[in-house]
Scaffold this motif. Structure first.
Motif, PDB file in Angstrom:
ATOM      1  N   UNK A 259       0.837  -1.203   0.000  1.00 54.77           N
ATOM      2  CA  UNK A 259       0.000   0.000   0.000  1.00 54.77           C
ATOM      3  C   UNK A 259       0.872   1.253   0.000  1.00 54.77           C
ATOM      4  N   UNK A 260       1.918   1.249   0.827  1.00 51.64           N
ATOM      5  CA  UNK A 260       2.865   2.368   0.792  1.00 51.64           C
ATOM      6  C   UNK A 260       3.434   2.541  -0.620  1.00 51.64           C
ATOM      7  N   UNK A 261       3.845   1.428  -1.225  1.00 53.71           N
ATOM      8  CA  UNK A 261       4.441   1.506  -2.556  1.00 53.71           C
ATOM      9  C   UNK A 261       3.476   2.108  -3.564  1.00 53.71           C
ATOM     10  N   UNK A 262       2.228   1.665  -3.545  1.00 56.83           N
ATOM     11  CA  UNK A 262       1.234   2.213  -4.471  1.00 56.83           C
ATOM     12  C   UNK A 262       1.011   3.701  -4.200  1.00 56.83           C
ATOM     13  N   UNK A 263       0.877   4.047  -2.947  1.00 55.73           N
ATOM     14  CA  UNK A 263       0.588   5.438  -2.596  1.00 55.73           C
ATOM     15  C   UNK A 263       1.722   6.379  -2.986  1.00 55.73           C
ATOM     16  N   UNK A 264       2.955   5.919  -2.872  1.00 52.04           N
ATOM     17  CA  UNK A 264       4.124   6.780  -3.099  1.00 52.04           C
ATOM     18  C   UNK A 264       4.693   6.643  -4.509  1.00 52.04           C
ATOM     19  N   UNK A 265       4.079   5.791  -5.330  1.00 53.39           N
ATOM     20  CA  UNK A 265       4.561   5.607  -6.703  1.00 53.39           C
ATOM     21  C   UNK A 265       4.524   6.938  -7.456  1.00 53.39           C
ATOM     22  N   UNK A 266       5.579   7.216  -8.190  1.00 50.84           N
ATOM     23  CA  UNK A 266       5.668   8.454  -8.959  1.00 50.84           C
ATOM     24  C   UNK A 266       6.153   9.647  -8.176  1.00 50.84           C
ATOM     25  N   UNK A 267       6.355   9.490  -6.883  1.00 52.40           N
ATOM     26  CA  UNK A 267       6.866  10.590  -6.052  1.00 52.40           C
ATOM     27  C   UNK A 267       8.391  10.562  -6.055  1.00 52.40           C
ATOM     28  N   UNK A 268       9.028  11.589  -5.499  1.00 51.24           N
ATOM     29  CA  UNK A 268      10.498  11.610  -5.482  1.00 51.24           C
ATOM     30  C   UNK A 268      11.134  10.626  -4.504  1.00 51.24           C
ATOM     31  N   UNK A 269      10.356   9.989  -3.632  1.00 47.67           N
ATOM     32  CA  UNK A 269      10.966   9.055  -2.684  1.00 47.67           C
ATOM     33  C   UNK A 269      11.087   7.667  -3.307  1.00 47.67           C
ATOM     34  N   UNK A 270      12.079   6.916  -2.832  1.00 44.09           N
ATOM     35  CA  UNK A 270      12.315   5.549  -3.295  1.00 44.09           C
ATOM     36  C   UNK A 270      11.958   4.589  -2.174  1.00 44.09           C
ATOM     37  N   UNK A 271      11.080   3.633  -2.471  1.00 42.71           N
ATOM     38  CA  UNK A 271      10.670   2.657  -1.471  1.00 42.71           C
ATOM     39  C   UNK A 271      11.603   1.460  -1.525  1.00 42.71           C
ATOM     40  N   UNK A 272      11.917   0.894  -0.354  1.00 41.18           N
ATOM     41  CA  UNK A 272      12.792  -0.287  -0.279  1.00 41.18           C
ATOM     42  C   UNK A 272      11.983  -1.527  -0.645  1.00 41.18           C
ATOM     43  N   UNK A 273      12.065  -1.931  -1.887  1.00 41.94           N
ATOM     44  CA  UNK A 273      11.328  -3.084  -2.363  1.00 41.94           C
ATOM     45  C   UNK A 273      12.143  -4.359  -2.266  1.00 41.94           C
ATOM     46  N   UNK A 274      11.756  -5.371  -3.049  1.00 47.48           N
ATOM     47  CA  UNK A 274      12.465  -6.642  -2.971  1.00 47.48           C
ATOM     48  C   UNK A 274      13.056  -7.010  -4.318  1.00 47.48           C
ATOM     49  N   UNK A 275      14.216  -7.663  -4.282  1.00 48.97           N
ATOM     50  CA  UNK A 275      14.900  -8.103  -5.488  1.00 48.97           C
ATOM     51  C   UNK A 275      14.264  -9.387  -6.008  1.00 48.97           C
ATOM     52  N   UNK A 276      14.403  -9.691  -7.295  1.00 45.92           N
ATOM     53  CA  UNK A 276      13.887 -10.949  -7.833  1.00 45.92           C
ATOM     54  C   UNK A 276      14.478 -12.144  -7.084  1.00 45.92           C
ATOM     55  N   UNK A 277      13.652 -13.155  -6.873  1.00 45.64           N
ATOM     56  CA  UNK A 277      14.120 -14.354  -6.199  1.00 45.64           C
ATOM     57  C   UNK A 277      14.200 -14.233  -4.694  1.00 45.64           C
TER      58      UNK A 277
END
Length: 371
Positions: A259-277
């Motif tokens: 939800x954070x990722x969706x809400x902040x998508x396109x903003x100047x902040x970078x969310x700590x997501x997950x790498x493939x695998x």
């Protein structure tokens, strides 16, 4: 500044914690013996997929116990990421060994295997892989380095309950894995920890050392200098009740992160997501602002709205007790100055996540408003 309405973290005690603790009280087994210790250890070993688990009184002593069991001491070096909680580094110093710092990867924030390879020396005895904020390290190259050089591999999984790498739970890749159950962890016992291993000899050594070095077959005879690192039955009772709910906690934390990722998508902040695998357990939902100078004003703005945040860990090589030799670890420093941990506990409601996200967006637009 208003009182905090949304803390950075708050434990979820919604299961059988009270029932199990009351059972301990009724039995009078409240200290380091009692049925819940064994039950918690066995259940935790199954959840991680390892052969053995031994409970301890906190996550820091879990690290120290692991290093002691491996025979690490003065004259040895242990490679460790500089971007980590200070306990990882302090545990190395407790043994008399020397921590050797390595930089981070910019995308996952985990220790850089290439920098690990550069920092190995004839004195290197072990690599400590820290699964930071719930994202796994890149374990294939780290395991290959350890095996190829005859080094021990210790996994600091304090923040990584539920974290997976190629569908394997972290903690089972190295010689020993360590976990924390502090009050802000996904599974908590208030204070507590666990050491896990597939090696029966190492398990026996850790159990021996954690119980004051008491000899197995002679009462009140101590044959090594040991430690009082045991967990209480009450803490184990809480831990077992928490572990029974872990999958629900992890699912909710993932939903919050998404939800954070969706809400902040396109903003100047970078969310700590997950790498493939990998499977990020999102112990913390974390962001990076564009410029280090933005971080504290944003945190102050959120605090004024009753939203608690934390900075990312400051790189250990910049701290006075470890800064005697000037070093540069540019990726870790860049992350450490720009990162913010957001409220991340499983009980956080969707409306709260949306409000926090909007407050961040409003600040970035220069249109701050009260939630």
């Amino acid at each position: 500044m208003s009182d905090i309405k949304i803390p950075i973290y708050q434990p979820s005690l919604t299961g059988r914690e009270r029932e199990y603790v009351n059972d301990c009280l009724d039995s009078t087994w409240i200290s380091s013996k009692g049925k819940y210790i064994g039950r918690f250890e066995e259940a935790f070993a199954r959840s991680v997929g390892v052969g053995h688990a031994a409970s301890v009184c906190n996550g820091t002593v879990a690290l120290h116990l692991a290093l002691v069991a491996l025979g690490i001491g003065p004259g040895d070096e242990v490679v460790v990421p500089t971007l980590t909680y200070i306990a990882s580094v302090n545990a190395i110093a407790y043994t008399g060994a020397t921590p050797v710092f390595v930089d981070s990867l910019p995308d996952t924030w985990q220790m850089d295997p290439a920098d690990v390879a550069r920092k190995l020396s004839p004195r290197t005895k072990a690599i400590m892989a820290v699964h930071l904020y719930g994202h796994p390290c890149d374990m294939d190259p780290l395991t290959a380095l350890a095996e190829g050089r005859g080094l021990f591999l210790v996994e600091d999984c304090a923040e990584a309950i539920g974290t997976r790498y190629h569908d394997r739970h972290v903690g089972g890749f190295g010689d020993i894995g360590t976990f924390s159950f502090f009050g802000n962890k996904t599974v908590t016992t208030g204070e507590g920890g666990m050491v896990v291993t597939d090696d029966t000899t190492l398990h026996t050594r850790m159990v021996h050392y954690k119980g004051q070095g008491l000899a197995a077959h002679r009462e009140y005879w101590h044959d090594v200098i040991g430690y009082n690192y045991r967990m209480t039955n009450i803490c184990a009772a809480i831990g077992l009740a928490q572990l029974e709910q872990a999958e629900g906690f992890l699912a909710r934390k993932r939903a919050i992160a998404e939800r954070y990722q969706r809400n902040l998508a396109g903003s100047p902040v970078t969310f700590h997501g997950e790498a493939p695998g990998t499977r990020h357990s999102y112990w913390m939902c974390s962001i990076l602002v564009e410029q280090a100078r933005q971080r504290e004003p944003l945190r102050e703005h959120l605090a004024s709205l009753g939203i608690e945040t934390r900075p990312l860990f400051y790189p250990a090589h910049t701290m006075p007790m470890y800064a005697h030799q000037y070093q540069r670890h540019p990726v870790a420093e860049n992350l450490g100055w720009r990162g913010i941990n957001l409220p991340s506990w499983p009980g956080l409601g969707d409306a709260q996540v949306d409000g926090i996200s909007q407050a961040i967006l409003d600040f970035l637009k220069g249109q701050a408003r009260v939630l």
